[in-house]
Design an enzyme around this catalytic site. Structure first.
Site, mmCIF file in Angstrom:
data_model
loop_
_atom_site.group_PDB
_atom_site.id
_atom_site.type_symbol
_atom_site.label_atom_id
_atom_site.label_comp_id
_atom_site.label_asym_id
_atom_site.label_seq_id
_atom_site.Cartn_x
_atom_site.Cartn_y
_atom_site.Cartn_z
ATOM 1 N N SER A 37 -14.835 -4.034 29.877
ATOM 2 C CA SER A 37 -14.020 -3.468 28.798
ATOM 3 C C SER A 37 -14.366 -3.957 27.393
ATOM 4 C CB SER A 37 -12.539 -3.720 29.059
ATOM 5 O OG SER A 37 -12.081 -2.857 30.055
ATOM 6 N N LYS B 296 -7.016 -6.544 20.018
ATOM 7 C CA LYS B 296 -6.645 -5.565 21.044
ATOM 8 C C LYS B 296 -5.158 -5.715 21.351
ATOM 9 C CE LYS B 296 -8.212 -4.071 25.678
ATOM 10 N NZ LYS B 296 -9.160 -4.370 26.770
ATOM 11 N N SER C 63 -12.064 -0.525 28.124
ATOM 12 C CA SER C 63 -10.752 -0.238 27.581
ATOM 13 C C SER C 63 -10.553 -0.716 26.143
ATOM 14 C CB SER C 63 -9.674 -0.880 28.460
ATOM 15 O OG SER C 63 -9.791 -2.294 28.428
#
Lengths: 104, 506
Positions: B178, B79, B154
């Site tokens: 997330s 990420k 996210s």
């Protein structure tokens, strides 16, 4: 409830356009309306949970000084530098020399 | 069968026996990325030259008979809020668009030590604030199951990359769901570890008392493997737990007979889609048949968790994001003086949702409102923690769907923050209490006019540092229901390839 978006912009140092201010006020109002439910509970005698120290088994370590990143590595990510300093615009229209004192 | 279609376990076994090389594995994934990334947009950057060098290094070690570590050349996506030295770390924000990380996050350094090969940095909601990956400054990621839907957020890029076969493993971060919510939306496995188990050093902070880094994979075993590589004490994170590292993969097999699972009734009152609810009931029956004692329970303060979260997380964010001021990092707006430079930089550099949360947090921490909002929310957080503690006196794990619904459509909730926040209603309580929780694909619902099947996830919540129990429950259930899910994942990936062949993409 009064939501003074201009005051919040100054506190948070975030500049919004007039249109964005309107939308922000509407959004904040609807979110705060939703979280109003938190007032239903009587929690005056309940201790707060702020962070890791309050979460099981995770206590903050001692803050021991140790070597950090090399200065050059850090400066390279900055938008503007002078020698070994971060360079920023003057604080206001008046220069330091004019006022005759260090405003740092 | 292509390498990217194999399970992580199979690839690792072939790598260790030297039947395939790390470079061949990497080639297969790079080829897959070329094939479907234009449709899915999971990556912000693919790090091909660096990955090739890492794969060659692992191959050289294997040839010399050295042990390259437990990941042994397995590719992994990161990420884009995790620092990888020499690579851009944008947090999907304009304000960090060209910032290059000058150091490795601890989890990244540990993955390197275990022989991981980094495929690239994945898309996310800006600064991890969002539930759909639509808040990325660089455009949304699409859900591989239905390209008109969101992958969740996210960590939507990491989830979509694993789901589409563009990475066998990925790391995400979970502040309010997330990792678990995008895992649920994409039919992948995602684990949020106990607060403090994985070092946060090198994770760009959103809400420091809630953030945890965790794995995505194609099986429970994958999550266990990645967790094994990244967990453990780190002096560079002052909140890091001193728990000893644990070989999670070696303790996955366990009978569930006699295990006590609680189902908090409050979780089922949050507008759960009837089909998800029906699927969840079926899973409870399967677990009962496996010998699990399933009982309903109550956590009375759960209905307050979402509101508590949306006071605490923005408050912490407003403080953490104060560092992005145009002085030390990335973007700076041009302005005549320092004050207006700060304000313009942050006004122009941050996207809408980030600005909204900074302003909300600033409000909750400001004079006259601190006691009423932030302090009150922190007190209610204690009640939520106590509710979980009480439940875990009776139960080994707590179960719920991970999300109330399957993936929603792109654009469906983006204009309505409250409706977007409700996507996290089942996951935020876990972060407030610092607990570990796994989301695993548990079934499918038919949604939309096209009658597409979309996955939904089961959330398994454990006691503090009881990742082993959580993973054992997930693993046993995966043995029961995993075949049907894997068949559907295979079909979805083939459909994706066909879509690419048939449709011109921009």
């Amino acid at each position: 409830m009064e939501i003074d978006v201009k005051h919040l912009e100054a506190l948070a140092k975030v500049q919004l356009s007039a249109d964005e201010e309107q939308v922000m006020e509407k959004d904040l109002r609807s979110i705060l309306e939703h979280v109003k439910r938190l007032f239903e509970l009587d929690v005056n005698d309940v201790p707060p949970t702020f962070g890791s120290g309050d979460i099981f088994g995770v206590d903050l370590d001692e803050d021991i000084p140790r070597e950090g990143l090399k200065r050059d590595l850090i400066l390279v990510g900055a938008p503007s530098i002078h020698d070994v300093f971060f360079k920023v615009p003057r604080e206001s229209g008046a220069s330091r020399d004019e006022e005759g004192k260090d405003r740092s | 069968m292509e390498i990217w279609e194999m399970s992580t376990k199979e690839i690792l076994s072939l790598l260790k026996s030297r039947e395939i090389t790390a470079q061949e594995v990497l080639d297969s994934y790079l080829c897959r990325i070329t094939e479907v990334e234009p449709l899915v947009r999971a990556y912000l950057e693919v790090l091909e030259p660096e990955a090739r060098a890492e794969a060659a290094k692992v191959d050289a070690m294997l040839i010399r008979g050295e042990d390259p570590g437990i990941l042994s050349g397995l590719p992994c996506a990161l990420k884009d809020n995790l620092a990888l030295k020499g690579a851009r770390c944008t947090c999907a924000s304009k304000i960090l668009e060209n910032w290059v990380a000058p150091y490795d996050a601890t989890c990244v350094a540990r993955l390197k030590k275990q022989g991981a090969v980094f495929l690239g940095k994945t898309n996310m909601d800006e600064f991890a604030m969002g539930s759909s990956t639509e808040n990325s400054a660089f455009g949304p990621t699409k859900n591989p199951w239905d390209l008109e839907r969101v992958p969740g957020g996210s960590s939507g890029g990491s989830a979509a990359a694993v789901a589409a076969g563009m990475a066998p493993l990925a790391l995400g971060s979970d502040t309010g769901g997330s990792i678990r919510q995008p895992a649920s939306f994409t039919g992948t496995y995602g684990l949020k570890p106990t607060y403090g188990l994985v070092s946060r050093y090198g994770l760009v902070a959103f809400a420091s008392s809630l953030d945890q880094i965790g794995p995505f994979g194609q099986s429970v075993w994958d999550c266990a493997l990645l967790l094994e590589a990244i967990a453990g004490y780190d002096p560079l994170d002052s909140t890091s737990s001193r728990k000893e590292p644990f070989p999670y993969t070696k303790h996955l097999e366990s009978s569930l007979r006699g295990l006590r699972a609680g189902v908090p009734g409050e979780f089922l009152g949050f507008g759960i889609d009837p089909d998800v609810r029906e699927g969840f009931e079926k899973i409870l029956e399967i677990l009962s048949d496996m010998g699990v004692i399933v009982e309903e329970t109550s956590l009375p303060t759960l209905p307050y968790a979402l509101d508590t979260y949306y006071v605490i997380a923005p408050s912490e964010a407003s403080s953490n994001l104060a560092r992005f001021d145009g002085v030390r990092y990335g973007f700076r707006a041009s302005a005549p003086n320092l004050e207006s430079m700060y304000q313009k930089t942050r006004g122009e550099g941050f996207g809408r949702e980030v600005r909204r949360r900074i302003m909300l947090g600033t409000f909750a921490l400001s004079a006259g409102y601190y006691d009423a909002y932030y302090l009150r929310a922190a007190r209610i957080r204690t009640l939520i923690r106590r509710d979980f503690e009480n439940a875990f006196e009776k139960f080994d794990v707590l179960l719920s769907p991970t999300t109330p619904t399957a993936a929603f459509k792109l654009g469906e909730k983006i204009e309505d923050p409250i409706s977007m926040y409700l996507a996290d209603v089942l996951t935020v309580p876990v972060n407030l209490a610092g607990l570990p929780a796994l989301s695993m694909p548990a079934g499918f619902v038919i949604t939309g006019e096209k009658g597409k099947e979309l996955p939904w996830g089961l959330q398994i919540i454990g006691k503090p540092f009881a990742e082993t129990t959580v993973l054992q429950v997930g693993n046993a259930l995966e043995q029961e229901i995993g075949k049907e899910i894997n068949d559907k994942i295979r079909d979805m990936r083939r459909d994706l390839t066909r879509t690419r062949e048939c449709e011109p993409v921009d």
